[in-house]
Scaffold this motif. Structure first.
Motif, PDB file in Angstrom:
ATOM      1  N   GLN A   1       9.363  -7.339   4.083  1.00  0.00           N
ATOM      2  CA  GLN A   1       8.100  -6.725   3.843  1.00  0.00           C
ATOM      3  C   GLN A   1       8.351  -5.291   3.290  1.00  0.00           C
ATOM      4  O   GLN A   1       9.231  -4.999   2.569  1.00  0.00           O
ATOM      5  N   GLY A   2       7.452  -4.225   3.556  1.00  0.00           N
ATOM      6  CA  GLY A   2       7.423  -2.990   3.168  1.00  0.00           C
ATOM      7  C   GLY A   2       5.858  -2.770   2.528  1.00  0.00           C
ATOM      8  O   GLY A   2       5.829  -1.470   2.124  1.00  0.00           O
ATOM      9  N   MET A   3       4.996  -3.425   3.007  1.00  0.00           N
ATOM     10  CA  MET A   3       3.654  -2.967   2.690  1.00  0.00           C
ATOM     11  C   MET A   3       3.164  -1.889   3.116  1.00  0.00           C
ATOM     12  O   MET A   3       2.197  -0.952   2.378  1.00  0.00           O
ATOM     13  N   ASP A   4       3.332  -1.350   4.510  1.00  0.00           N
ATOM     14  CA  ASP A   4       2.954  -0.376   5.133  1.00  0.00           C
ATOM     15  C   ASP A   4       3.527   0.870   4.268  1.00  0.00           C
ATOM     16  O   ASP A   4       2.440   1.897   3.848  1.00  0.00           O
ATOM     17  N   GLU A   5       4.705   1.018   3.749  1.00  0.00           N
ATOM     18  CA  GLU A   5       5.139   1.941   3.024  1.00  0.00           C
ATOM     19  C   GLU A   5       4.365   1.984   1.606  1.00  0.00           C
ATOM     20  O   GLU A   5       4.072   3.177   0.999  1.00  0.00           O
ATOM     21  N   LEU A   6       4.370   0.948   0.851  1.00  0.00           N
ATOM     22  CA  LEU A   6       3.570   0.930   0.012  1.00  0.00           C
ATOM     23  C   LEU A   6       2.253   1.513  -0.140  1.00  0.00           C
ATOM     24  O   LEU A   6       1.724   2.450  -0.853  1.00  0.00           O
ATOM     25  N   GLU A   7       1.542   0.916   0.814  1.00  0.00           N
ATOM     26  CA  GLU A   7       0.072   1.366   1.199  1.00  0.00           C
ATOM     27  C   GLU A   7      -0.057   2.737   1.294  1.00  0.00           C
ATOM     28  O   GLU A   7      -0.831   3.713   0.853  1.00  0.00           O
ATOM     29  N   GLU A   8       0.882   3.454   2.243  1.00  0.00           N
ATOM     30  CA  GLU A   8       0.703   5.047   2.463  1.00  0.00           C
ATOM     31  C   GLU A   8       1.112   5.677   1.211  1.00  0.00           C
ATOM     32  O   GLU A   8       0.586   6.536   0.885  1.00  0.00           O
ATOM     33  N   GLY A   9       2.089   5.101   0.266  1.00  0.00           N
ATOM     34  CA  GLY A   9       2.390   5.864  -0.727  1.00  0.00           C
ATOM     35  C   GLY A   9       1.190   5.839  -1.967  1.00  0.00           C
ATOM     36  O   GLY A   9       0.799   6.814  -2.371  1.00  0.00           O
ATOM     37  N   ILE A  10       0.756   4.605  -1.932  1.00  0.00           N
ATOM     38  CA  ILE A  10      -0.438   4.669  -2.797  1.00  0.00           C
ATOM     39  C   ILE A  10      -1.608   5.494  -2.282  1.00  0.00           C
ATOM     40  O   ILE A  10      -2.168   6.346  -3.316  1.00  0.00           O
ATOM     41  N   ALA A  11      -2.124   5.507  -1.067  1.00  0.00           N
ATOM     42  CA  ALA A  11      -3.009   6.288  -0.327  1.00  0.00           C
ATOM     43  C   ALA A  11      -2.651   7.740  -0.801  1.00  0.00           C
ATOM     44  O   ALA A  11      -3.704   8.682  -1.114  1.00  0.00           O
ATOM     45  N   LEU A  12      -1.380   8.281  -0.557  1.00  0.00           N
ATOM     46  CA  LEU A  12      -1.143   9.526  -0.824  1.00  0.00           C
ATOM     47  C   LEU A  12      -1.122   9.947  -2.178  1.00  0.00           C
ATOM     48  O   LEU A  12      -1.998  11.067  -2.609  1.00  0.00           O
ATOM     49  N   ALA A  13      -0.766   9.287  -3.172  1.00  0.00           N
ATOM     50  CA  ALA A  13      -0.986   9.442  -4.499  1.00  0.00           C
ATOM     51  C   ALA A  13      -2.132   9.216  -5.173  1.00  0.00           C
ATOM     52  O   ALA A  13      -2.587  10.165  -5.869  1.00  0.00           O
ATOM     53  N   THR A  14      -3.293   8.764  -4.402  1.00  0.00           N
ATOM     54  CA  THR A  14      -4.420   8.772  -4.760  1.00  0.00           C
ATOM     55  C   THR A  14      -5.136  10.043  -4.207  1.00  0.00           C
ATOM     56  O   THR A  14      -5.946  10.495  -5.003  1.00  0.00           O
ATOM     57  N   ARG A  15      -4.852  10.373  -3.059  1.00  0.00           N
ATOM     58  CA  ARG A  15      -5.323  11.593  -2.438  1.00  0.00           C
ATOM     59  C   ARG A  15      -5.151  12.921  -3.457  1.00  0.00           C
ATOM     60  O   ARG A  15      -5.731  13.890  -3.632  1.00  0.00           O
ATOM     61  N   ILE A  16      -3.839  12.896  -3.996  1.00  0.00           N
ATOM     62  CA  ILE A  16      -3.323  14.155  -4.701  1.00  0.00           C
ATOM     63  C   ILE A  16      -3.702  13.815  -6.207  1.00  0.00           C
ATOM     64  O   ILE A  16      -3.350  14.547  -7.023  1.00  0.00           O
ATOM     65  N   ASN A  17      -4.395  12.430  -6.612  1.00  0.00           N
ATOM     66  CA  ASN A  17      -4.528  12.448  -7.992  1.00  0.00           C
ATOM     67  C   ASN A  17      -3.276  12.202  -8.936  1.00  0.00           C
ATOM     68  O   ASN A  17      -3.228  12.751  -9.915  1.00  0.00           O
ATOM     69  N   SER A  18      -2.259  11.519  -8.205  1.00  0.00           N
ATOM     70  CA  SER A  18      -1.202  11.427  -9.073  1.00  0.00           C
ATOM     71  C   SER A  18      -1.149   9.967  -9.693  1.00  0.00           C
ATOM     72  O   SER A  18      -0.751   8.787  -9.109  1.00  0.00           O
ATOM     73  N   ILE A  19      -1.885   9.818 -10.941  1.00  0.00           N
ATOM     74  CA  ILE A  19      -2.344   8.394 -11.215  1.00  0.00           C
ATOM     75  C   ILE A  19      -1.013   7.565 -11.562  1.00  0.00           C
ATOM     76  O   ILE A  19      -1.078   6.603 -11.468  1.00  0.00           O
TER      77      ILE A  19
END
Length: 166
Positions: free
Chosen positions: A122-140
């Motif tokens: 799996q690895g969904m936790d890391e993917l979701e954390e990365g997506i959330a962080l990228a969203t927060r910093i607006n790294s489209i």
């Protein structure tokens, strides 16, 4: 300079950076050369550029080292070299967090999550954390990359509805 072509001019620039002791710029040039050669399907040459980037970045706790580790993790993940992807990626996450480099941390989380998923862990936790962080910093770009990798992981695990939703 066109990134697709780029080799000779960028290699000359790299050599100039090395000659003047500008090792950070030389390492950045090596990372660009790695990207160019990977896109051209020249994986052995890409590996040599990554190795030179690592040597130039050294072992200190610096932004260029975090960037190099992130790319080593990415290319390891793409090549199915899970151990390399995870080792470099986890170190990149730690270093990026320490140095406040959120975009690199999001990239490394995406690499690690994808490498884990590709290896059956799996690895969904890391993917979701990365997506959330990228969203927060607006790294489209990193949001899109993370969502794409998350959707791919759902498909790999035959979670087609979740993949479609992602």
């Amino acid at each position: 300079l066109h990134l697709e072509e780029g080799g000779p001019e960028l290699e000359a620039a790299r050599d100039g950076f090395v000659a003047t002791g500008a090792t950070v710029r030389a390492a950045e040039a090596e990372l660009l050369l790695a990207q160019i050669t990977w896109r051209q399907g020249q994986n052995e040459i890409m590996r040599r550029h990554l190795e030179r980037a690592q040597a130039l970045a050294g072992t200190g706790r610096s932004p260029i080292r975090a960037a190099v580790l992130t790319e080593v993790s990415r290319y390891g993940m793409l090549a199915g070299q899970t151990d390399e992807a995870l080792t470099a990626g986890r170190e990149a996450i730690e270093l990026a967090e320490e140095l406040g480099l959120d975009e690199l941390r999001a990239q490394a989380l995406n690499n690690v999550g994808s490498a884990l998923g590709n290896s059956g862990n799996q690895g969904m936790d890391e993917l979701e954390e990365g997506i959330a962080l990228a969203t927060r910093i607006n790294s489209i770009g990193e949001v899109v990359r993370g969502l794409n990798n998350k959707a791919a992981q759902h498909v790999i695990y035959a979670e087609l509805d979740e993949g479609r939703e992602t």
